[in-house]
Design a protein around this motif. Structure first.
Motif, PDB file in Angstrom:
ATOM      1  N   LYS A 226      93.290 -43.019 -75.472  1.00 21.45           N
ATOM      2  CA  LYS A 226      94.188 -42.481 -76.323  1.00 21.45           C
ATOM      3  C   LYS A 226      93.026 -40.481 -75.563  1.00 21.45           C
ATOM      4  N   ILE A 227      94.184 -39.669 -75.784  1.00 15.59           N
ATOM      5  CA  ILE A 227      93.994 -38.231 -75.552  1.00 15.59           C
ATOM      6  C   ILE A 227      93.366 -38.248 -76.989  1.00 15.59           C
ATOM      7  N   THR A 228      92.065 -37.524 -77.261  1.00 12.79           N
ATOM      8  CA  THR A 228      91.715 -36.895 -78.636  1.00 12.79           C
ATOM      9  C   THR A 228      91.183 -36.116 -78.765  1.00 12.79           C
ATOM     10  N   GLU A 229      91.089 -35.270 -80.026  1.00  9.53           N
ATOM     11  CA  GLU A 229      90.174 -34.648 -80.035  1.00  9.53           C
ATOM     12  C   GLU A 229      89.021 -33.893 -79.655  1.00  9.53           C
ATOM     13  N   GLU A 230      88.048 -35.006 -79.655  1.00 10.31           N
ATOM     14  CA  GLU A 230      87.052 -35.165 -79.196  1.00 10.31           C
ATOM     15  C   GLU A 230      86.959 -34.816 -77.085  1.00 10.31           C
ATOM     16  N   ILE A 231      87.732 -34.906 -77.376  1.00 11.04           N
ATOM     17  CA  ILE A 231      88.287 -34.689 -75.356  1.00 11.04           C
ATOM     18  C   ILE A 231      88.177 -33.469 -74.964  1.00 11.04           C
ATOM     19  N   PRO A 232      87.073 -32.944 -74.567  1.00 11.15           N
ATOM     20  CA  PRO A 232      87.489 -31.200 -73.947  1.00 11.15           C
ATOM     21  C   PRO A 232      88.698 -30.523 -74.410  1.00 11.15           C
ATOM     22  N   ARG A 233      88.683 -29.623 -73.853  1.00 12.62           N
ATOM     23  CA  ARG A 233      90.177 -28.893 -73.427  1.00 12.62           C
ATOM     24  C   ARG A 233      90.078 -28.503 -71.574  1.00 12.62           C
ATOM     25  N   ARG A 234      90.234 -29.387 -71.546  1.00 13.25           N
ATOM     26  CA  ARG A 234      89.652 -29.704 -70.001  1.00 13.25           C
ATOM     27  C   ARG A 234      91.391 -30.348 -69.019  1.00 13.25           C
ATOM     28  N   VAL A 235      90.997 -29.389 -67.960  1.00 14.56           N
ATOM     29  CA  VAL A 235      92.618 -30.107 -67.545  1.00 14.56           C
ATOM     30  C   VAL A 235      91.806 -30.567 -65.717  1.00 14.56           C
ATOM     31  N   ILE A 236      91.399 -31.275 -65.121  1.00 14.30           N
ATOM     32  CA  ILE A 236      91.226 -31.789 -63.911  1.00 14.30           C
ATOM     33  C   ILE A 236      91.714 -32.312 -62.457  1.00 14.30           C
ATOM     34  N   ARG A 306      92.056 -34.006 -70.877  1.00 15.43           N
ATOM     35  CA  ARG A 306      93.600 -33.960 -71.102  1.00 15.43           C
ATOM     36  C   ARG A 306      94.270 -33.855 -70.596  1.00 15.43           C
ATOM     37  N   MET A 307      94.889 -33.580 -68.917  1.00 17.31           N
ATOM     38  CA  MET A 307      95.432 -33.157 -68.156  1.00 17.31           C
ATOM     39  C   MET A 307      94.913 -33.779 -66.840  1.00 17.31           C
ATOM     40  N   GLY A 308      95.888 -33.516 -65.979  1.00 12.01           N
ATOM     41  CA  GLY A 308      95.810 -34.292 -64.694  1.00 12.01           C
ATOM     42  C   GLY A 308      96.865 -33.416 -64.078  1.00 12.01           C
ATOM     43  N   LEU A 309      96.107 -32.645 -62.905  1.00 11.72           N
ATOM     44  CA  LEU A 309      96.704 -31.965 -62.332  1.00 11.72           C
ATOM     45  C   LEU A 309      97.717 -31.670 -60.971  1.00 11.72           C
ATOM     46  N   ILE A 310      99.090 -32.053 -61.144  1.00 15.22           N
ATOM     47  CA  ILE A 310      99.246 -31.548 -59.314  1.00 15.22           C
ATOM     48  C   ILE A 310     100.204 -30.487 -59.031  1.00 15.22           C
ATOM     49  N   HIS A 328      95.325 -44.110 -65.065  1.00 21.15           N
ATOM     50  CA  HIS A 328      93.948 -43.714 -66.358  1.00 21.15           C
ATOM     51  C   HIS A 328      94.758 -43.473 -67.528  1.00 21.15           C
ATOM     52  N   ASN A 329      95.974 -43.383 -67.664  1.00 21.76           N
ATOM     53  CA  ASN A 329      96.424 -42.626 -69.503  1.00 21.76           C
ATOM     54  C   ASN A 329      96.051 -41.129 -68.751  1.00 21.76           C
ATOM     55  N   LEU A 330      96.003 -40.640 -68.531  1.00 19.84           N
ATOM     56  CA  LEU A 330      95.853 -38.846 -68.509  1.00 19.84           C
ATOM     57  C   LEU A 330      97.376 -38.654 -67.965  1.00 19.84           C
ATOM     58  N   PRO A 331      97.555 -37.981 -68.991  1.00 20.88           N
ATOM     59  CA  PRO A 331      98.847 -36.806 -69.055  1.00 20.88           C
ATOM     60  C   PRO A 331      99.035 -35.593 -67.430  1.00 20.88           C
ATOM     61  N   ILE A 332     100.091 -35.666 -66.869  1.00 19.45           N
ATOM     62  CA  ILE A 332      99.954 -35.052 -66.029  1.00 19.45           C
ATOM     63  C   ILE A 332     101.383 -33.626 -65.671  1.00 19.45           C
ATOM     64  N   ALA A 333     100.597 -32.605 -65.352  1.00 15.11           N
ATOM     65  CA  ALA A 333     101.063 -31.229 -65.398  1.00 15.11           C
ATOM     66  C   ALA A 333     101.171 -31.252 -63.570  1.00 15.11           C
ATOM     67  N   GLY A 334     101.944 -30.844 -63.423  1.00 13.68           N
ATOM     68  CA  GLY A 334     102.292 -30.307 -62.180  1.00 13.68           C
ATOM     69  C   GLY A 334     103.381 -29.301 -61.559  1.00 13.68           C
ATOM     70  N   LEU A 335     103.620 -29.203 -60.445  1.00 18.01           N
ATOM     71  CA  LEU A 335     105.100 -28.045 -60.120  1.00 18.01           C
ATOM     72  C   LEU A 335     106.333 -29.182 -59.477  1.00 18.01           C
ATOM     73  N   GLU A 336     107.051 -28.996 -59.958  1.00 19.40           N
ATOM     74  CA  GLU A 336     108.295 -29.614 -59.073  1.00 19.40           C
ATOM     75  C   GLU A 336     108.301 -30.208 -58.264  1.00 19.40           C
ATOM     76  N   CYS A 337     107.225 -29.188 -57.278  1.00 21.26           N
ATOM     77  CA  CYS A 337     107.741 -29.619 -55.486  1.00 21.26           C
ATOM     78  C   CYS A 337     106.720 -30.230 -55.002  1.00 21.26           C
ATOM     79  N   ALA A 338     105.611 -29.968 -55.987  1.00 22.83           N
ATOM     80  CA  ALA A 338     104.673 -31.479 -55.600  1.00 22.83           C
ATOM     81  C   ALA A 338     104.326 -32.491 -55.971  1.00 22.83           C
ATOM     82  N   VAL A 339     105.081 -32.944 -57.256  1.00 23.83           N
ATOM     83  CA  VAL A 339     105.686 -33.970 -57.534  1.00 23.83           C
ATOM     84  C   VAL A 339     106.985 -34.877 -57.006  1.00 23.83           C
ATOM     85  N   ASP A 340     106.768 -36.075 -56.096  1.00 24.64           N
ATOM     86  CA  ASP A 340     107.918 -36.824 -55.590  1.00 24.64           C
ATOM     87  C   ASP A 340     107.329 -38.429 -55.625  1.00 24.64           C
TER      88      ASP A 340
END
Length: 406
Positions: A226-236, A306-310, A328-340
């Protein structure tokens, strides 16, 4: 069913998306009950053969590997041939000789050409059919990893290299496009990694047989994370950054996103295999970005963001790291053109935006919403948990090849 599979190199250890895809398909195809032989170069990171132009190795599944040299030769000689640089390198050092011998000495039900860079094998098959005949003629399967004509031309046109190198890239892209067209015209079955790429192939080759084979997943799974407040404000952003397209995509994103993320006190972490020189250059240009480089295990990094990037703007296809993030239960943030290829809806299960500026804004707005982050990752995990099984891919491929003979 006796099958001869040609791929670029022995895919273990796995350290890139293309090796994940080839390894997963080969393993699951072998499990489908076929008798499988694979021709490839040995792996330069951890060779299993003797380093010569021809050695043999049998893996734990009983697959017979016929391996060429671990190291590839140069691309320069390709300038005098019709082959793109990758194909020229991959046929030399043992694989072409092993393939010719296998066709001369043995009978095969199917020949599987794994990646457009193995398209040189189609030329050998044509020559054998023309002069000697392959008895009986094997079915020819082309395993596509990308729509090469599209991505190679795009890379060449967007390259920032000096004129001479850019010209060579454009020439190589056209060679790739011609070879890909030959494969699509000459194969009995073409597989693609997404439905989008099947549709792109069908535009030029409407009579071809197609099979969409999205990747499976056989990595570590963290269903309770799970994502918690203890996890750094980090995207990977994870992955391999050795191919020119990967490096170009990374630079394009960092030029637009590194500073605004830093100003919002959000850490951007880049983890994965890359050239040390490139890593040093990028680190100097973007000092706010945390470049980790190659790691033995990606999981600790994926579980501490907190988020994984595409965010790849160039090219298409299925990004294998999508599944690393999901499982890994990591939320994804991405570009529409990149996620297929993912069956996810934005913003409930994934954060998607049309451009990098809007995506950065969305990340800033979402990074501290722990409840929404957990909703996204839980919904994505549930929807994908049974949708990406490698064994299904191997069975579907074996069935499709068998159907060609009916």
């Amino acid at each position: 069913m006796r099958c001869l599979w040609l791929t670029r190199k022995y895919p273990r250890p796995i350290n890139s998306g293309e090796l994940i895809y080839s390894d997963g398909l080969i393993r699951s195809f072998a499990e489908a009950g076929v008798e499988l032989t694979v021709i490839a170069h040995d792996n330069s990171d951890q060779a299993v053969g003797d380093g010569t132009h021809f050695s043999e190795y049998t893996d734990e599944q009983g697959v017979n590997w016929r391996l060429g040299t671990p190291d590839l030769g140069g691309r320069l000689g390709s300038l005098l041939t019709s082959l793109p640089g990758d194909a020229y390198r991959l046929k030399n050092g043992g694989p072409e000789e092993a393939f010719r011998k296998a066709l001369d000495d043995e009978t095969w039900d199917a020949v599987i050409i794994d990646h457009a860079a193995i398209g040189w094998a189609l030329h050998v098959l044509r020559e054998k059919n023309l002069h000697n005949g392959v008895r009986p003629r094997p079915r020819i399967i082309y395993i596509s990893h990308n729509h090469e004509a599209k991505i190679r031309r795009e890379i060449a046109s967007k390259s920032r290299d000096p004129l001479l190198k850019k010209t060579i890239l454009k020439w190589d892209a056209e060679k790739y496009a011609r070879l890909e067209n030959e494969l699509c015209a000459g194969a009995d079955l073409v597989t693609a990694i997404t439905d989008t790429e099947v549709d792109a192939y069908r535009e030029n080759f409407p009579e071809q047989n197609y099979l969409c084979l999205t990747p499976g997943y056989h990595g570590d799974v963290y269903p309770d994370h799970k994502i918690t407040e203890e996890i750094p404000r980090r995207v990977i952003m994870s992955g391999s950054f050795e191919w020119i397209a990967k490096r170009m995509n990374l630079e394009i994103f960092l030029e637009k996103a590194a500073l605004p993320l830093a100003l919002s006190k959000i850490e951007l972490q880049i983890v994965g295999k890359t050239n040390p020189r490139f890593c040093a250059q990028i680190s100097e240009r973007f000092p706010s970005v945390n470049f980790v480089g190659t790691v033995p295990n990606m999981s600790p990094y994926l579980l501490n963001a907190r988020m994984g990037l595409i965010v790849e703007e160039l090219g298409g296809g299925f990004k294998l790291k999508q599944l690393d993030y999901v499982f890994h239960n990591l939320p994804i943030a991405g570009l529409e053109c990149a996620v297929d290829g993912l069956p996810l809806q934005s913003p409930e299960e994934i954060l998607l935006e049309r451009n990098t500026e809007d995506l950065v804004h969305g990340i800033v707005e979402t990074i501290d919403d722990i409840d929404h982050l957990n909703q996204m990752r839980a919904s994505a995990f549930e929807k994908c948990s049974s949708a990406f099984r490698w064994e299904d891919r191997g069975t579907r491929l074996a069935d499709a090849i068998a159907d060609l003979s009916k």
